[in-house]
Design a protein around this motif. Structure first.
Motif, PDB file in Angstrom:
ATOM      1  N   GLU A 138       9.653  59.529  42.793  1.00 35.92           N
ATOM      2  CA  GLU A 138      10.587  60.561  43.241  1.00 35.92           C
ATOM      3  C   GLU A 138      11.802  60.697  42.330  1.00 35.92           C
ATOM      4  O   GLU A 138      12.422  61.757  42.266  1.00 35.92           O
ATOM      5  CB  GLU A 138      11.041  60.296  44.676  1.00 35.92           C
ATOM      6  CG  GLU A 138      11.862  59.030  44.846  1.00 35.92           C
ATOM      7  CD  GLU A 138      12.304  58.802  46.270  1.00 35.92           C
ATOM      8  OE1 GLU A 138      12.288  59.747  47.076  1.00 35.92           O
ATOM      9  OE2 GLU A 138      12.680  57.664  46.587  1.00 35.92           O
ATOM     10  N   ASN A 139      12.167  59.648  41.589  1.00 34.71           N
ATOM     11  CA  ASN A 139      13.315  59.713  40.690  1.00 34.71           C
ATOM     12  C   ASN A 139      12.953  60.074  39.255  1.00 34.71           C
ATOM     13  O   ASN A 139      13.831  60.150  38.400  1.00 34.71           O
ATOM     14  CB  ASN A 139      14.059  58.374  40.691  1.00 34.71           C
ATOM     15  CG  ASN A 139      14.684  58.079  42.025  1.00 34.71           C
ATOM     16  OD1 ASN A 139      15.137  58.973  42.722  1.00 34.71           O
ATOM     17  ND2 ASN A 139      14.687  56.819  42.412  1.00 34.71           N
ATOM     18  N   LEU A 140      11.673  60.286  38.985  1.00 36.34           N
ATOM     19  CA  LEU A 140      11.237  60.652  37.637  1.00 36.34           C
ATOM     20  C   LEU A 140      11.791  62.025  37.271  1.00 36.34           C
ATOM     21  O   LEU A 140      11.776  62.944  38.084  1.00 36.34           O
ATOM     22  CB  LEU A 140       9.707  60.668  37.578  1.00 36.34           C
ATOM     23  CG  LEU A 140       9.064  60.999  36.231  1.00 36.34           C
ATOM     24  CD1 LEU A 140       9.331  59.893  35.219  1.00 36.34           C
ATOM     25  CD2 LEU A 140       7.570  61.201  36.418  1.00 36.34           C
ATOM     26  N   ASP A 141      12.313  62.149  36.054  1.00 32.00           N
ATOM     27  CA  ASP A 141      12.737  63.446  35.519  1.00 32.00           C
ATOM     28  C   ASP A 141      12.368  63.482  34.043  1.00 32.00           C
ATOM     29  O   ASP A 141      11.795  62.524  33.512  1.00 32.00           O
ATOM     30  CB  ASP A 141      14.238  63.699  35.757  1.00 32.00           C
ATOM     31  CG  ASP A 141      15.143  62.684  35.087  1.00 32.00           C
ATOM     32  OD1 ASP A 141      14.716  62.002  34.121  1.00 32.00           O
ATOM     33  OD2 ASP A 141      16.303  62.544  35.525  1.00 32.00           O
ATOM     34  N   GLN A 200      -6.244  56.895  25.805  1.00 37.12           N
ATOM     35  CA  GLN A 200      -4.963  56.279  26.176  1.00 37.12           C
ATOM     36  C   GLN A 200      -3.769  57.155  25.801  1.00 37.12           C
ATOM     37  O   GLN A 200      -2.665  56.666  25.605  1.00 37.12           O
ATOM     38  CB  GLN A 200      -4.798  54.875  25.538  1.00 37.12           C
ATOM     39  CG  GLN A 200      -5.760  53.844  26.009  1.00 37.12           C
ATOM     40  CD  GLN A 200      -7.068  53.859  25.256  1.00 37.12           C
ATOM     41  OE1 GLN A 200      -7.095  53.939  24.031  1.00 37.12           O
ATOM     42  NE2 GLN A 200      -8.168  53.789  25.965  1.00 37.12           N
ATOM     43  N   SER A 201      -3.985  58.458  25.674  1.00 37.33           N
ATOM     44  CA  SER A 201      -2.886  59.385  25.407  1.00 37.33           C
ATOM     45  C   SER A 201      -1.962  59.382  26.610  1.00 37.33           C
ATOM     46  O   SER A 201      -2.415  59.494  27.747  1.00 37.33           O
ATOM     47  CB  SER A 201      -3.412  60.796  25.172  1.00 37.33           C
ATOM     48  OG  SER A 201      -4.226  60.829  24.032  1.00 37.33           O
ATOM     49  N   THR A 202      -0.675  59.270  26.356  1.00 34.05           N
ATOM     50  CA  THR A 202       0.316  59.163  27.428  1.00 34.05           C
ATOM     51  C   THR A 202       1.405  60.184  27.174  1.00 34.05           C
ATOM     52  O   THR A 202       2.029  60.179  26.112  1.00 34.05           O
ATOM     53  CB  THR A 202       0.914  57.740  27.450  1.00 34.05           C
ATOM     54  OG1 THR A 202      -0.161  56.792  27.526  1.00 34.05           O
ATOM     55  CG2 THR A 202       1.839  57.553  28.627  1.00 34.05           C
ATOM     56  N   PHE A 203       1.615  61.079  28.144  1.00 30.95           N
ATOM     57  CA  PHE A 203       2.606  62.145  27.993  1.00 30.95           C
ATOM     58  C   PHE A 203       3.328  62.420  29.308  1.00 30.95           C
ATOM     59  O   PHE A 203       2.765  62.228  30.378  1.00 30.95           O
ATOM     60  CB  PHE A 203       1.932  63.457  27.550  1.00 30.95           C
ATOM     61  CG  PHE A 203       1.341  63.404  26.168  1.00 30.95           C
ATOM     62  CD1 PHE A 203       2.144  63.466  25.050  1.00 30.95           C
ATOM     63  CD2 PHE A 203      -0.026  63.303  25.995  1.00 30.95           C
ATOM     64  CE1 PHE A 203       1.598  63.432  23.775  1.00 30.95           C
ATOM     65  CE2 PHE A 203      -0.584  63.264  24.731  1.00 30.95           C
ATOM     66  CZ  PHE A 203       0.233  63.327  23.619  1.00 30.95           C
ATOM     67  N   TYR A 204       4.553  62.929  29.194  1.00 31.09           N
ATOM     68  CA  TYR A 204       5.279  63.457  30.345  1.00 31.09           C
ATOM     69  C   TYR A 204       4.862  64.913  30.499  1.00 31.09           C
ATOM     70  O   TYR A 204       4.845  65.668  29.515  1.00 31.09           O
ATOM     71  CB  TYR A 204       6.798  63.368  30.119  1.00 31.09           C
ATOM     72  CG  TYR A 204       7.581  64.062  31.205  1.00 31.09           C
ATOM     73  CD1 TYR A 204       7.716  63.475  32.459  1.00 31.09           C
ATOM     74  CD2 TYR A 204       8.155  65.310  30.993  1.00 31.09           C
ATOM     75  CE1 TYR A 204       8.408  64.123  33.470  1.00 31.09           C
ATOM     76  CE2 TYR A 204       8.850  65.951  31.994  1.00 31.09           C
ATOM     77  CZ  TYR A 204       8.977  65.357  33.229  1.00 31.09           C
ATOM     78  OH  TYR A 204       9.658  66.002  34.232  1.00 31.09           O
ATOM     79  N   GLN A 205       4.516  65.315  31.703  1.00 32.92           N
ATOM     80  CA  GLN A 205       4.092  66.695  31.972  1.00 32.92           C
ATOM     81  C   GLN A 205       5.129  67.371  32.881  1.00 32.92           C
ATOM     82  O   GLN A 205       5.225  67.036  34.055  1.00 32.92           O
ATOM     83  CB  GLN A 205       2.716  66.723  32.651  1.00 32.92           C
ATOM     84  CG  GLN A 205       1.618  66.052  31.868  1.00 32.92           C
ATOM     85  CD  GLN A 205       1.342  66.717  30.535  1.00 32.92           C
ATOM     86  OE1 GLN A 205       1.684  67.863  30.300  1.00 32.92           O
ATOM     87  NE2 GLN A 205       0.708  65.987  29.644  1.00 32.92           N
TER      88      GLN A 205
END
Length: 165
Positions: free
Chosen positions: A86-89, A65-70
């Motif tokens: 599409e709006n993710l930054d 369940q590791s959760t990260f922004y890549q």
């Protein structure tokens, strides 16, 4: 909101490899594994036979369940889910990772993450009411808040690491 209301897509990684079968050579692509730290990055690898996953997404490992922004392109080990909008930054991504990690607390080895379970999972996100009266994700507000938190954190650690503030 349900996770599926927040993201445009939630898919399994299409660029996964067992680490022992990675092509040799030096490269610039990240390789993500089922680790709890380091943004799940376990190696930097050469180009493989398939194209890497594009960056600017959130990854969740099914086992840990590791959760990260890549932010950058990557390959993965098995059992990674990839969330996109599409709006993710980077700023909204860091905010969403935090709220998704809170939601992941209900999962464990006996009751693990799955696509079906995540589709029924709610996360807390800021919302606004659009012109038709529907509540929608406030991506601008989320990015602004994420940016403010990142600036505050950078200022707090600047004296410790000797960086200019």
């Amino acid at each position: 909101m349900f996770i599926t209301d927040v993201f445009d897509s939630m898919t399994a990684s299409r660029a996964w490899y067992d680490k022992v079968h990675l092509a040799d050579g030096t490269g610039r692509n990240l390789y993500l594994s089922q680790t709890l730290g380091g943004n799940s990055v376990s190696a930097v690898v050469a180009d493989q036979t398939s194209r890497p996953e594009a960056g600017n997404c959130i990854t969740v490992t099914l086992k840990t369940q590791s959760t990260f922004y890549q932010p950058a392109p990557f390959y993965t080990a098995q059992n990674f889910l990839i969330f996109r909008h599409e709006n993710l930054d980077a700023d909204s991504g860091l905010f969403l990772v935090t709220t998704m990690r809170n939601a992941m607390g209900k999962f464990s080895w006996g009751y693990g993450v799955s696509m079906a379970r995540l589709e029924k999972t709610r996360i807390m996100v800021p919302v606004v009411t659009d012109a038709s009266g529907e509540d929608v994700v406030d991506w601008d507000g989320m990015s602004a808040y994420g940016h403010a938190l990142r600036v505050r954190a950078e200022r707090a650690i600047a004296p410790v690491i000797g960086a200019p503030s």
